[in-house]
Design a protein around this motif. Structure first.
Motif, PDB file in Angstrom:
ATOM      1  N   PHE A  28       0.838  -1.206   0.000  1.00 47.89           N
ATOM      2  CA  PHE A  28       0.000   0.000   0.000  1.00 47.89           C
ATOM      3  C   PHE A  28       0.869   1.250   0.000  1.00 47.89           C
ATOM      4  O   PHE A  28       2.024   1.219   0.395  1.00 47.89           O
ATOM      5  N   SER A  29       0.308   2.323  -0.487  1.00 45.53           N
ATOM      6  CA  SER A  29       1.060   3.577  -0.547  1.00 45.53           C
ATOM      7  C   SER A  29       0.337   4.647   0.257  1.00 45.53           C
ATOM      8  O   SER A  29      -0.886   4.644   0.368  1.00 45.53           O
ATOM      9  N   LYS A  43       7.370  12.752   6.118  1.00 44.20           N
ATOM     10  CA  LYS A  43       6.146  12.620   6.909  1.00 44.20           C
ATOM     11  C   LYS A  43       5.303  11.440   6.420  1.00 44.20           C
ATOM     12  O   LYS A  43       4.789  10.656   7.228  1.00 44.20           O
ATOM     13  N   THR A  44       5.159  11.306   5.107  1.00 44.88           N
ATOM     14  CA  THR A  44       4.380  10.191   4.562  1.00 44.88           C
ATOM     15  C   THR A  44       5.063   8.862   4.864  1.00 44.88           C
ATOM     16  O   THR A  44       4.395   7.878   5.192  1.00 44.88           O
ATOM     17  N   GLN A  45       6.402   8.835   4.800  1.00 46.15           N
ATOM     18  CA  GLN A  45       7.123   7.609   5.135  1.00 46.15           C
ATOM     19  C   GLN A  45       6.931   7.237   6.600  1.00 46.15           C
ATOM     20  O   GLN A  45       6.758   6.063   6.939  1.00 46.15           O
ATOM     21  N   LYS A  46       6.915   8.229   7.471  1.00 49.84           N
ATOM     22  CA  LYS A  46       6.697   7.978   8.902  1.00 49.84           C
ATOM     23  C   LYS A  46       5.296   7.436   9.137  1.00 49.84           C
ATOM     24  O   LYS A  46       5.094   6.494   9.910  1.00 49.84           O
ATOM     25  N   ASP A  50       4.413   3.804  10.693  1.00 53.11           N
ATOM     26  CA  ASP A  50       3.532   3.707  11.873  1.00 53.11           C
ATOM     27  C   ASP A  50       2.377   2.751  11.606  1.00 53.11           C
ATOM     28  O   ASP A  50       2.023   1.933  12.470  1.00 53.11           O
ATOM     29  N   LEU A  51       1.773   2.847  10.431  1.00 52.10           N
ATOM     30  CA  LEU A  51       0.663   1.960  10.086  1.00 52.10           C
ATOM     31  C   LEU A  51       1.123   0.504  10.037  1.00 52.10           C
ATOM     32  O   LEU A  51       0.426  -0.399  10.520  1.00 52.10           O
ATOM     33  N   ILE A  52       2.302   0.258   9.473  1.00 54.36           N
ATOM     34  CA  ILE A  52       2.832  -1.104   9.393  1.00 54.36           C
ATOM     35  C   ILE A  52       3.081  -1.648  10.795  1.00 54.36           C
ATOM     36  O   ILE A  52       2.727  -2.787  11.114  1.00 54.36           O
ATOM     37  N   GLN A  53       3.663  -0.797  11.659  1.00 54.12           N
ATOM     38  CA  GLN A  53       3.953  -1.215  13.030  1.00 54.12           C
ATOM     39  C   GLN A  53       2.670  -1.560  13.782  1.00 54.12           C
ATOM     40  O   GLN A  53       2.593  -2.582  14.474  1.00 54.12           O
ATOM     41  N   LYS A  59      -1.695  -7.939  14.742  1.00 55.28           N
ATOM     42  CA  LYS A  59      -1.595  -9.333  14.302  1.00 55.28           C
ATOM     43  C   LYS A  59      -1.024 -10.199  15.426  1.00 55.28           C
ATOM     44  O   LYS A  59      -1.529 -11.288  15.721  1.00 55.28           O
ATOM     45  N   ALA A  60       0.042  -9.701  16.066  1.00 58.49           N
ATOM     46  CA  ALA A  60       0.663 -10.440  17.162  1.00 58.49           C
ATOM     47  C   ALA A  60      -0.308 -10.593  18.332  1.00 58.49           C
ATOM     48  O   ALA A  60      -0.395 -11.667  18.956  1.00 58.49           O
TER      49      ALA A  60
END
Length: 202
Positions: A28-29, A43-46, A50-53, A59-60
Motif C-alpha cells: 500500500f502507498s 512525513k508520509t514515510q513515517k 507507523d501503520l505497518i507497526q 496481528k501479534a
C-alpha cells in the motif's frame, strides 16, 4: 476426429503455473508517489511505517489472544451448567444452611461510633482568605520606561513654560515707565525668579 483436450493453457491451475507468472501483490502507498525528498516525503514515510507497526502489533495480539483462548479452561459457570444438564439434580430446597441460621439468631453488634474529625480552633487571621499577591505585569519594564518618558516630557514642558513666563516678565520689566525711566524693581524681581529657577534645577 481430434481428441478433446482435458487441459488447456488458459485453464491451467495456479499450481501448474511458474512462480514468475504469479502476480505479486503491491504494497500500500501513503501519499503521492512522486514527492521530492523533503519534509512531506519524510512525513508520509513515517505515517506508513507507523501503520505497518500498528498492523504487526494487532496481528501479534490476535495470535496471542487465540492461543490464550485455546489453552484457557472453560469458565466455572459453563461447567456448572453442563453438570446440571447432565445430572438429574434434586430441586433446590428452601431450607437455610445451619450456619446461616446461627448467624441470624445472634444479636447484632452495636455499630462503633465513627470518630469525628476534631477541628483545630481558628487563630486570628486564619479564617480569612489569604490575600493573593498581585501578579506582576508582563510589560512592567515597558510601563516603567513609559512613565519615565512621560515624567521627563512633563518636566521639559514645565521648564519651557517657566522660561516663557520669565521672558514675558523681562520684556514687561524692560518697558520704560511713563517718564521714560527703567523699572529696576521689576527687572530685579524677574532676574531673581530666573536665578531661583536655575539654582533649584541644579
Amino acid at each position: 476426429m481430434a481428441p478433446i483436450r482435458t487441459r488447456d493453457a488458459k485453464h491451467a491451475s495456479k499450481e501448474s503455473r511458474p512462480e514468475s507468472a504469479i502476480k505479486k501483490r503491491k504494497g500500500f502507498s501513503v501519499g503521492p508517489a512522486n514527492l521530492p525528498d523533503g519534509t512531506y516525503r519524510r512525513k508520509t514515510q513515517k505515517l506508513k511505517s507507523d501503520l505497518i507497526q500498528k498492523a504487526k502489533v494487532k496481528k501479534a495480539y490476535a495470535k496471542i489472544k487465540a492461543e490464550e483462548l485455546a489453552t484457557q479452561p472453560k469458565s466455572v459457570y459453563a461447567t456448572a451448567d453442563e453438570d446440571r444438564t447432565n445430572e438429574d439434580a434434586d430441586p433446590a430446597s428452601t431450607e437455610l444452611h445451619p450456619d446461616r441460621i446461627a448467624m441470624l439468631n445472634e444479636p447484632a453488634p452495636a455499630p462503633e461510633p465513627t470518630p469525628k474529625n476534631e477541628r483545630r480552633p481558628r487563630q486570628e487571621g486564619q479564617g480569612q482568605r489569604r490575600e493573593r499577591k498581585p501578579r506582576e505585569s508582563a510589560f512592567k519594564k515597558e510601563m516603567e520606561i513609559a512613565d519615565q518618558r512621560r515624567q521627563f516630557a512633563e518636566a521639559r514642558e514645565k521648564e519651557r513654560e517657566a522660561k516663557q513666563k520669565e521672558r514675558e516678565a523681562m520684556i514687561r520689566a524692560k518697558r520704560p515707565d511713563q517718564f521714560g525711566k527703567r523699572r529696576l524693581g521689576r527687572e530685579s524681581k524677574a532676574l531673581l525668579d530666573r536665578v531661583q529657577r536655575i539654582v533649584g534645577q541644579s
